[in-house]
Design a protein around this motif. Structure first.
Motif, short mmCIF file in Angstrom:
data_model
loop_
_atom_site.label_atom_id
_atom_site.label_comp_id
_atom_site.label_asym_id
_atom_site.label_seq_id
_atom_site.Cartn_x
_atom_site.Cartn_y
_atom_site.Cartn_z
N LYS A 171 -44.25 12.46 -50.60
CA LYS A 171 -45.06 13.59 -50.13
C LYS A 171 -46.51 13.50 -50.59
CE LYS A 171 -41.19 16.71 -49.38
NZ LYS A 171 -40.09 15.93 -50.00
N SER A 199 -48.28 17.80 -42.86
CA SER A 199 -47.52 18.75 -42.02
C SER A 199 -46.83 18.04 -40.85
CB SER A 199 -48.45 19.84 -41.48
OG SER A 199 -49.52 19.25 -40.76
N ASP A 200 -47.41 16.93 -40.37
CA ASP A 200 -46.73 16.14 -39.34
C ASP A 200 -45.46 15.50 -39.92
OD1 ASP A 200 -48.80 16.64 -37.46
OD2 ASP A 200 -49.98 15.01 -38.32
N ALA A 238 -43.75 16.72 -42.26
CA ALA A 238 -42.76 17.80 -42.43
C ALA A 238 -42.04 18.08 -41.11
CB ALA A 238 -43.45 19.06 -42.96
N VAL A 239 -42.81 18.12 -40.01
CA VAL A 239 -42.18 18.33 -38.69
C VAL A 239 -41.21 17.18 -38.39
CG1 VAL A 239 -42.60 18.44 -36.20
CG2 VAL A 239 -44.13 19.64 -37.78
N ARG A 298 -39.61 15.32 -40.44
CA ARG A 298 -38.40 15.47 -41.27
C ARG A 298 -37.46 16.51 -40.67
NH1 ARG A 298 -40.87 13.98 -46.04
NH2 ARG A 298 -42.06 15.91 -45.91
N GLU A 299 -38.02 17.63 -40.22
CA GLU A 299 -37.18 18.67 -39.59
C GLU A 299 -36.42 18.13 -38.38
OE1 GLU A 299 -40.23 22.37 -40.26
OE2 GLU A 299 -39.46 22.01 -38.21
N LYS A 300 -37.12 17.28 -37.62
CA LYS A 300 -36.52 16.74 -36.41
C LYS A 300 -35.68 15.49 -36.71
CE LYS A 300 -40.37 18.27 -33.39
NZ LYS A 300 -39.78 18.87 -32.17
N ASN A 301 -35.58 15.13 -37.98
CA ASN A 301 -34.83 13.94 -38.39
C ASN A 301 -35.46 12.64 -37.89
OD1 ASN A 301 -32.86 13.60 -40.22
ND2 ASN A 301 -31.14 13.86 -38.79
N TYR A 302 -36.77 12.60 -37.94
CA TYR A 302 -37.50 11.40 -37.53
C TYR A 302 -38.32 10.85 -38.70
CZ TYR A 302 -36.95 13.10 -32.66
OH TYR A 302 -36.47 13.53 -31.45
N SER A 305 -50.36 17.65 -32.81
CA SER A 305 -50.60 18.76 -33.73
C SER A 305 -52.10 19.01 -33.82
CB SER A 305 -49.97 18.50 -35.09
OG SER A 305 -50.71 17.53 -35.79
N HIS A 360 -45.38 25.30 -30.89
CA HIS A 360 -45.08 25.82 -32.21
C HIS A 360 -46.37 26.27 -32.86
CE1 HIS A 360 -42.70 26.21 -35.91
NE2 HIS A 360 -43.84 25.91 -36.49
#
Lengths: 419, 419
Positions: free
Chosen positions: A167, A228-229, A231-232, A234-238, A342, A361
């Motif tokens: 991070k 923040s990209d 983080a997105v 990671r949320e989408k499992n990419y 983004s 979003h």
């Protein structure tokens, strides 16, 4: 067995790669390759080799009739091209590691080879230790090469890995890369994708017979990717990787670019972390193949150069079969891509460029959308390269024109929007 | 560019690989390779090619003066060797996919090549679509090849993956593999390691110049691996793979075997799941490189054969540099390995074979121990191959004799045992 050619080498450059090469050749008489002279820029430096080996006059090598191979591992692409041109005129085989020079002078270098019949080998110029050029040239000769995608720049991959795993902010990750020696002190060439697109221009030639100046291949780097990209993603499992990609479309033309891309966790490229490189080749018969290794550094580079030198002993040369024996591939911009963008403010996004937008979003810090646009829009406009905007391709981003209408319908239904 | 040899091919075998090859060559005139005759076993079958192409008399191909290349993709290793021998006598280049035949006749095949100067290419015989032979032959020529480890058998890897991921019993996983066409109806050749050791004998030659009959390479398969072993592996954060490994020891000799092995999750081979193959090459300059792809099947195999045919056009041949230009590698049994052994009753384990045992585990169903033994014990005794016993190498299993004492001390201290 066979009697092989005795190679007498004139070497340009005596940095870590050049010096490593010199040592290995000295220790391996079985190679029947020896370095006769080395041309350097700065005569004053202390070097671990006899003084009489060195000269600062390139003509001492280029016009030496004993020397039958010129190896150049220098940084200066203008000087490198001059050296290579003269070497061909003087009837010498060439091994080069200068990706920028090669990428920018592909037509001339091809012509030199045709006119003279002399070999020009450059395995070290792309993915260093991964023998990707020779494999594309020899091994995917007759297969239907559906596509190739690769991570060809180790510095940017290192930075992205650190942003993801530890991070770190982009700037911190870059600093770490510089401290560890993975990035130049002026890192623009790596970070903004120049290095990657040069390598891609070279590989497009060996993969598809495409000869295109790197300026004509759409690319960007990772300079605008934010935490923040990540983080997105990671949320989408990419994962996010800087991917060089080429894909054969149904009309036979080739879509190609170097852009940041979301990578699914079952994609081979997910495996490629830190400063490593990886290449996924998809072909009709062999299915997907994956090559992985160190893409830069003195030893991996020296290893690739050595392998080229060794290949010269049996007069190996690239045949450029895809260019000369088949109809060469042709780049096209006539396709669509699905992208994640983004941004800080919506006003920075040129919404008119989109065919449709299927995800929005808004958040406190950062907003993003996912939409489809014609690839041409990316070549015509550059709002998406501006500071504060990141463009990241979605997985399997290419949509062929013929499929557009159906995909639009399905996508908007899935998103719960009436198209 | 160059004028290349026109190849006139006599093909033995017209199964999925042979037929695929025929079609591709027909569709690719640029290859300048055409199939003149095809020798088959069963003349009655309906085939998608003109009748006059086929014969059941091998001499129609072998003694045809127009035919300059024999390609054989048949199953019968005895017949294949006869074909290859006669082809060489008749001055024809050979492309072969018969791993068993090649592995068992390496000395003769090398001699044929030396005597005749004719090429013999066999990329399809090991890891099919992964160009591992050509890369070992050409690319790791001058590097110090520290080691190579690989998953070379897709069927066993598929079974192990299913045992791990879907917790299938060995028998269930095998049945599934057979249903999906990944395993022979008599699966002994795959499951018990015969196929893998044949491939390994071939690759040891191209990697190290070692010519050794597969009978002299220690191997076993996965026939004794149980779900309880998979459970132990999971606890320890390991996978289990059937690994073909070769490692250069400090004395220059080579440790090599094909055995089940625990694989850490950061090992490249972890990535190799289901029916895929993978090869990790560790060399002095290039560091670790990883090749991954489909190791069997009609198309991957045809793709490899095709690439060999294409290479013949510029008279490519293996040089066997490690054998002829260097001192060839030599197998040794003089080293130690750390192994995991699971068993039903302790009486089945020959405890005297161990230097030391550093871990014991007794449970309701199944017991295991971890210990170190001299590799020679494994070649001399076969209690560890008996039903009910599984032997699995630990990660980085090789311990050189010179290190034994120190490692024993450290290991027993770590295990809380006074050595």
């Amino acid at each position: 067995m066979d009697v092989h050619k005795q190679l007498t080498i004139g070497l340009f450059g005596f940095g870590v790669v050049g010096e490593g090469l010199y040592k290995v050749l000295q220790q391996t008489p079985s190679l029947k390759a020896s370095i006769k002279r080395v041309c350097i820029k700065h005569p004053g430096k202390k070097r671990n080799a006899p003084d009489e080996l060195f000269t600062t006059d390139k003509n001492d090598l280029l016009f030496d009739k004993d020397i039958n191979v010129i190896v150049e591992v220098i940084d200066d692409s203008v000087a490198a091209f001059e050296i290579v041109s003269t070497a061909f005129q003087q009837g010498k085989a060439v091994v080069s590691a200068s990706k920028k020079m090669i990428a920018e002078h592909l037509p001339e270098i091809l012509k030199f080879q045709q006119d003279t019949g002399l070999p020009f080998l450059c395995e070290a110029a792309a993915c260093a230790s991964i023998p990707v050029i020779r494999n594309l040239e020899e091994y995917y000769d007759n297969d239907l090469l559906h596509g190739i995608k690769a991570i060809v720049n180790g510095s940017t991959n290192f930075i992205l890995t650190k942003m993801f795993e530890d991070k770190l902010q982009f700037g911190e990750a870059l600093l770490l890369a510089q401290q560890l020696g993975f990035a130049e002190s002026n890192p623009k060439l790596d970070v903004e994708g120049y290095d990657a697109v040069n390598k891609w221009a070279i590989l497009l030639n060996h993969a598809y017979g495409i000869v295109e100046h790197p300026d004509n291949i759409l690319f960007t780097g990772i300079q605008n990717i934010q935490l923040s990209d990540a983080a997105v993603a990671r949320e989408k499992n990419y994962d996010i990787k800087l991917v060089a990609q080429a894909q054969k479309l149904r009309n036979g033309k080739v879509a190609a670019y170097v852009l940041p891309q979301f990578i699914k966790h079952d994609d081979h490229l997910t495996f490629v972390k830190n400063e490593y490189n990886g290449v996924v080749i998809e072909s009709g018969f062999a299915d997907k193949q994956f090559f992985y290794g160190k893409g830069a550094g003195s030893f991996p580079t020296a290893s690739a150069v050595l392998s080229d030198i060794s290949a010269l002993r049996y007069n190996y040369r690239y045949e450029y079969k895809k260019r000369y024996y088949h109809t060469p591939g042709e780049l096209t911009s006539d396709f669509y891509v699905k992208v994640y963008i983004s941004f800080n403010q919506l006003a920075d996004v040129n919404k008119d460029d989109f065919e449709w937008i299927e995800e929005w979003h808004g958040g406190q810090d950062r907003n993003y959308l996912v939409g489809v646009l014609h690839f041409e829009k990316l070549t015509q406009h550059d709002w998406w390269k501006a500071q504060g905007i990141s463009l990241i391709l979605t997985p399997d981003p290419v949509i062929e024109s013929i499929e557009l209408r159906n995909i639009k319908k399905r996508s908007l239904e899935l998103a719960g929007i009436n198209g």
